[in-house]
Scaffold this motif. Structure first.
Motif, short mmCIF file in Angstrom:
data_model
loop_
_atom_site.label_atom_id
_atom_site.label_comp_id
_atom_site.label_asym_id
_atom_site.label_seq_id
_atom_site.Cartn_x
_atom_site.Cartn_y
_atom_site.Cartn_z
N ILE A 156 0.83 -1.21 0.00
CA ILE A 156 0.00 0.00 0.00
C ILE A 156 0.87 1.26 0.00
O ILE A 156 0.73 2.12 -0.86
N THR A 168 3.02 -0.29 4.91
CA THR A 168 1.64 -0.71 5.14
C THR A 168 1.26 -1.71 4.07
O THR A 168 1.41 -1.45 2.87
N GLU A 170 -1.64 -4.91 2.81
CA GLU A 170 -2.99 -5.46 2.94
C GLU A 170 -2.91 -6.97 2.76
O GLU A 170 -2.40 -7.45 1.76
N ARG A 180 -7.17 -7.49 5.85
CA ARG A 180 -6.72 -6.75 7.03
C ARG A 180 -5.53 -5.89 6.67
O ARG A 180 -4.75 -6.23 5.77
N GLU A 181 -5.33 -4.83 7.44
CA GLU A 181 -4.17 -3.97 7.29
C GLU A 181 -3.05 -4.48 8.21
O GLU A 181 -3.28 -4.73 9.38
#
Length: 452
Positions: A156, A168, A170, A180-181
C-alpha cells in the motif's frame, strides 16, 4: 539508585558480563530440563527443511500451530509475559519455502504488525528471504499471491523514518474476500549479533511501534523476527516488557530482570544471544525507566559508562536531551498514527515513498562507487530538471542494488547446489565402498579356506 542500575555498574566495573550471561544460559537450561521442555516437532524429518538453523527450535508446548494445512509446523513460538500483559510471536526470518506458512500464521493469529529487526542480506549472507512486496516504486512488485494457503499480500505505502521503514500492507483471504491492514516495521541499523547505536535510538523505534497499538493485549500478538528469532528479537521483547512493568508499578525495583529473561527463555530457547545484547538491554531499560519516572539524572551516567567501555570503537551519539517522560508524543521522527493518515493512502504514497527510502538505504551501506557517481551535480539544476536528474540517479542506484542482490543470491544458491551435489555423491560412494570391502573380504576368506 535501583537494583538494575547497581547491577549494571557492578557488571561494568568488574567486566563480568560474559559470566552473567553464561549464568543465565545455565539456569535456563536447568529450568528447561526440570520443566520437561521438548522440541520433538522441530526434529521430525518432514520439518527439518522448515528450520533456518539446526540449533534454534521452538519448544513443543509454546510453538505456534498452523490450522489450515496437513503439516501444522512453523519455527515460531508464542512468548508470554503475564505480569506485563504482553504476548509476542518470535520466529525466524522466513525461508523461501516457508513464506506461505509465515503469512498463514499472521492471518490465523490476527496479528496487526510484523517487526523485522534485520536486513535480508547482512555481511554478504542471506539472512531472510524477501517475503513481502516492496512496491513497483522500489523496483519490486505490488502483490504476492500464495495460492497454497489462499492469501494475497498487497503493498500500500512505505514511509522512511530515521532508523526504520514502515510499510503498510494489505493481507487478503482470497477465498472469503476479507482483508486486514498489516504494519511492517523494519529496523535498518541493528547489526547481527550486535546492538543498536544508542539506547535513545532504540527507544524511539520501540515507542513508534507502541504508538500504533500493535503490541496491546486486545489485538493478536505481533510477529517479531530477526534471522533466528532469538537475539535481536529477544532483546526487543525484554526491553518492552520491562519498561511496561515499570510503567505499571512506577518502580524500577518492582521486578527481577534476570527472572523475567529466564521465564521468557522457557517459551523460546536462546533469547538474547550475546553478553553485549544483555548489557544493551540493561542500558535501554535504565534510560527508558528513568524517562518514565521523570528522573533526568541517570542517562548521562549510563551513556558515559557505555563510551568508557567502547573506547576502541567510535562512540555512539549521545541520546537527545529529554525533559519529559517517555511517551509517544515526545519521540522524534515517529510515523503519524493511523487515525491521522490521509484517506487516499495508495495514491499519495506512490508519489512520495521513493525518495526517503532510497536516501535511508544509501546512507547505511549502499553508497555510490566512483563508477556510479552521477554525471552531473543535481544541486546545480533547477525545478523539474533537478527533480528528474535526482530521480534518474536514484533509479540507477536502485537498479544496481537490485542487480547486486540478485547476483549474491545466485552465488549462494549455486554454492548450496554444489554442496548438496557433493553430499549426494558421498551418499552414492559410501554403499559402493562398503560393498567392495565386503566382496574383497569374502574373496580373501574364500582363498584362505580354499588353500587350507
Amino acid at each position: 539508585m535501583s537494583v538494575i542500575e547497581k547491577d549494571f555498574r557492578k557488571y561494568d566495573e568488574t567486566g563480568s558480563w560474559p559470566m552473567v550471561y553464561q549464568k543465565i544460559r545455565n539456569e535456563s537450561s536447568l529450568k528447561a530440563i526440570a520443566d520437561g521442555l521438548t522440541i520433538g516437532e522441530a526434529k521430525k524429518p518432514e520439518n527439518r527443511s522448515r528450520n533456518r538453523y539446526r540449533d534454534v527450535s521452538p519448544y513443543d508446548h509454546s510453538r505456534v500451530i498452523l490450522k489450515k494445512n496437513d503439516n501444522d509446523y512453523i519455527n515460531a513460538s508464542l512468548v508470554t509475559v503475564p505480569e506485563a500483559c504482553r504476548r509476542y510471536i518470535l520466529t525466524q526470518g522466513p525461508l523461501e519455502q516457508t513464506i506461505s506458512q509465515f503469512w498463514q500464521m499472521v492471518w490465523e493469529q490476527k496479528s496487526k504488525a510484523i517487526l523485522m529487526l534485520n536486513r535480508t542480506i547482512e555481511k554478504g549472507t542471506l539472512k531472510c528471504h524477501q517475503y513481502w512486496p516492496m512496491g513497483e516504486e522500489h523496483g519490486s512488485i505490488d502483490e504476492m499471491v500464495m495460492e497454497d494457503v489462499g492469501l494475497k499480500v498487497t503493498w500500500i505505502e512505505q514511509e522512511a523514518m530515521h532508523d526504520f521503514n514502515l510499510t503498510t500492507l494489505e493481507l487478503e483471504d482470497t477465498v472469503s474476500g476479507t482483508s486486514r491492514e498489516i504494519f511492517h516495521f523494519q529496523y535498518m541499523t541493528w547489526p547481527d549479533f550486535g546492538v543498536p547505536t544508542s539506547p535513545a535510538e532504540f527507544l524511539n523505534f520501540l515507542m513508534a511501534v507502541r504508538e500504533y497499538g500493535v503490541l496491546e493485549e486486545n489485538v493478536g500478538p505481533a510477529v517479531i523476527h530477526c534471522s533466528a528469532g532469538i537475539g535481536r528479537s529477544g532483546t526487543f521483547c525484554l526491553v518492552d516488557s520491562s519498561l511496561l512493568l515499570i510503567e505499571k508499578t512506577k518502580d524500577m525495583n518492582s521486578f527481577d530482570l534476570m527472572s523475567v529473561l529466564i521465564d521468557m527463555r522457557s517459551y523460546r530457547m536462546g533469547l538474547i544471544q550475546t553478553p553485549d545484547q544483555l548489557r544493551f538491554s540493561y542500558m535501554a531499560i535504565i534510560e527508558g525507566g528513568h524517562q518514565i519516572l521523570a528522573d533526568k539524572n541517570s542517562t548521562l551516567d549510563v551513556v558515559s559508562s557505555y563510551i568508557a567501555n567502547h573506547e576502541d570503537s567510535p562512540p555512539p551519539p549521545p541520546p537527545p536531551v529529554r525533559t519529559t517522560s517517555l511517551s509517544p508524543q515526545h519521540i522524534s521522527n515517529r510515523p503519524p498514527p493511523p487515525s491521522s493518515r490521509p484517506p487516499s493512502r495508495k495514491t499519495i504514497s506512490r508519489q512520495n515513498a521513493l525518495e526517503p527510502t532510497t536516501e535511508i538505504s544509501d546512507s547505511v551501506d549502499n553508497r555510490l562507487t566512483p563508477e556510479q557517481e552521477p554525471d552531473e551535480d543535481p544541486s546545480s539544476l533547477q525545478g523539474d530538471e533537478q527533480h528528474n536528474s535526482m530521480y534518474a540517479v536514484r533509479r540507477r542506484k536502485r537498479e544496481d542494488r537490485k542487480k547486486n542482490t540478485n547476483e549474491q543470491i545466485k552465488r549462494m544458491k549455486e554454492k548450496q547446489r554444489k554442496s548438496e551435489l557433493r553430499f549426494r555423491r558421498r551418499d552414492y560412494i559410501r554403499p559402493l565402498a562398503v560393498g567392495l570391502a565386503i566382496l574383497l573380504g569374502g574373496y580373501i576368506l574364500y582363498r584362505y579356506y580354499w588353500k587350507y
